[in-house]
Scaffold this motif. Structure first.
Motif, short mmCIF file in Angstrom:
data_model
loop_
_atom_site.label_atom_id
_atom_site.label_comp_id
_atom_site.label_asym_id
_atom_site.label_seq_id
_atom_site.Cartn_x
_atom_site.Cartn_y
_atom_site.Cartn_z
N PRO A 5 0.84 -1.20 0.00
CA PRO A 5 0.00 0.00 0.00
C PRO A 5 0.88 1.25 0.00
O PRO A 5 2.01 1.24 0.48
CB PRO A 5 -0.78 -0.11 1.32
CG PRO A 5 -0.66 -1.54 1.74
CD PRO A 5 0.60 -2.05 1.14
N VAL A 6 0.37 2.32 -0.55
CA VAL A 6 1.14 3.56 -0.70
C VAL A 6 1.67 4.08 0.64
O VAL A 6 2.84 4.45 0.73
CB VAL A 6 0.30 4.63 -1.44
CG1 VAL A 6 1.00 5.97 -1.45
CG2 VAL A 6 0.01 4.16 -2.85
N LEU A 11 6.42 5.09 4.02
CA LEU A 11 7.07 4.92 5.31
C LEU A 11 8.42 4.21 5.16
O LEU A 11 9.41 4.61 5.77
CB LEU A 11 6.17 4.13 6.26
CG LEU A 11 6.69 3.92 7.66
CD1 LEU A 11 6.87 5.25 8.37
CD2 LEU A 11 5.76 3.03 8.45
N LEU A 12 8.49 3.21 4.31
CA LEU A 12 9.75 2.52 4.07
C LEU A 12 10.78 3.43 3.40
O LEU A 12 11.96 3.41 3.76
CB LEU A 12 9.52 1.27 3.21
CG LEU A 12 8.80 0.11 3.91
CD1 LEU A 12 8.50 -0.99 2.91
CD2 LEU A 12 9.61 -0.41 5.07
N LEU A 13 10.35 4.24 2.46
CA LEU A 13 11.26 5.18 1.82
C LEU A 13 11.76 6.24 2.80
O LEU A 13 12.94 6.60 2.79
CB LEU A 13 10.57 5.86 0.63
CG LEU A 13 10.41 4.99 -0.61
CD1 LEU A 13 9.57 5.72 -1.66
CD2 LEU A 13 11.75 4.59 -1.17
N ALA A 14 10.89 6.72 3.69
CA ALA A 14 11.30 7.70 4.69
C ALA A 14 12.29 7.09 5.66
O ALA A 14 13.27 7.73 6.06
CB ALA A 14 10.08 8.23 5.43
N ALA A 15 12.08 5.85 6.05
CA ALA A 15 13.01 5.17 6.97
C ALA A 15 14.37 4.98 6.30
O ALA A 15 15.41 5.16 6.93
CB ALA A 15 12.43 3.84 7.41
N LEU A 16 14.38 4.63 5.04
CA LEU A 16 15.63 4.46 4.32
C LEU A 16 16.39 5.78 4.21
O LEU A 16 17.60 5.83 4.41
CB LEU A 16 15.36 3.90 2.92
CG LEU A 16 16.58 3.68 2.04
CD1 LEU A 16 17.49 2.63 2.66
CD2 LEU A 16 16.16 3.25 0.65
#
Length: 63
Positions: A5-6, A11-16
């Motif tokens: 889901p978007v 959230l995964l991109l922000a954590a990375l």
């Protein structure tokens, strides 16, 4: 194959991005502390700790 889901993908991109994966690697740093002190009434105590930090993540154990 299931798509993420978007909100989860964002959230995964922000954590990375927050973990510094796109920057220079940082070496870990080690820190130790030992304190000896005299207490009132002739007693004393000792305290100390050891810590490890790598980038924005740190771990510290005290005694």
């Amino acid at each position: 194959m299931t798509r993420l889901p978007v909100p989860v993908a964002l959230l995964l991109l922000a954590a990375l991005a927050a973990c510094g994966a796109d920057g220079d690697p940082q070496p870990p740093t080690l820190d130790t502390t030992v304190t000896l002190a005299a207490g009132s009434g002739g007693g004393g105590y000792a305290q100390g700790g050891i810590g490890l930090r790598r980038g924005p993540v740190g771990l510290y154990f005290g005694f």
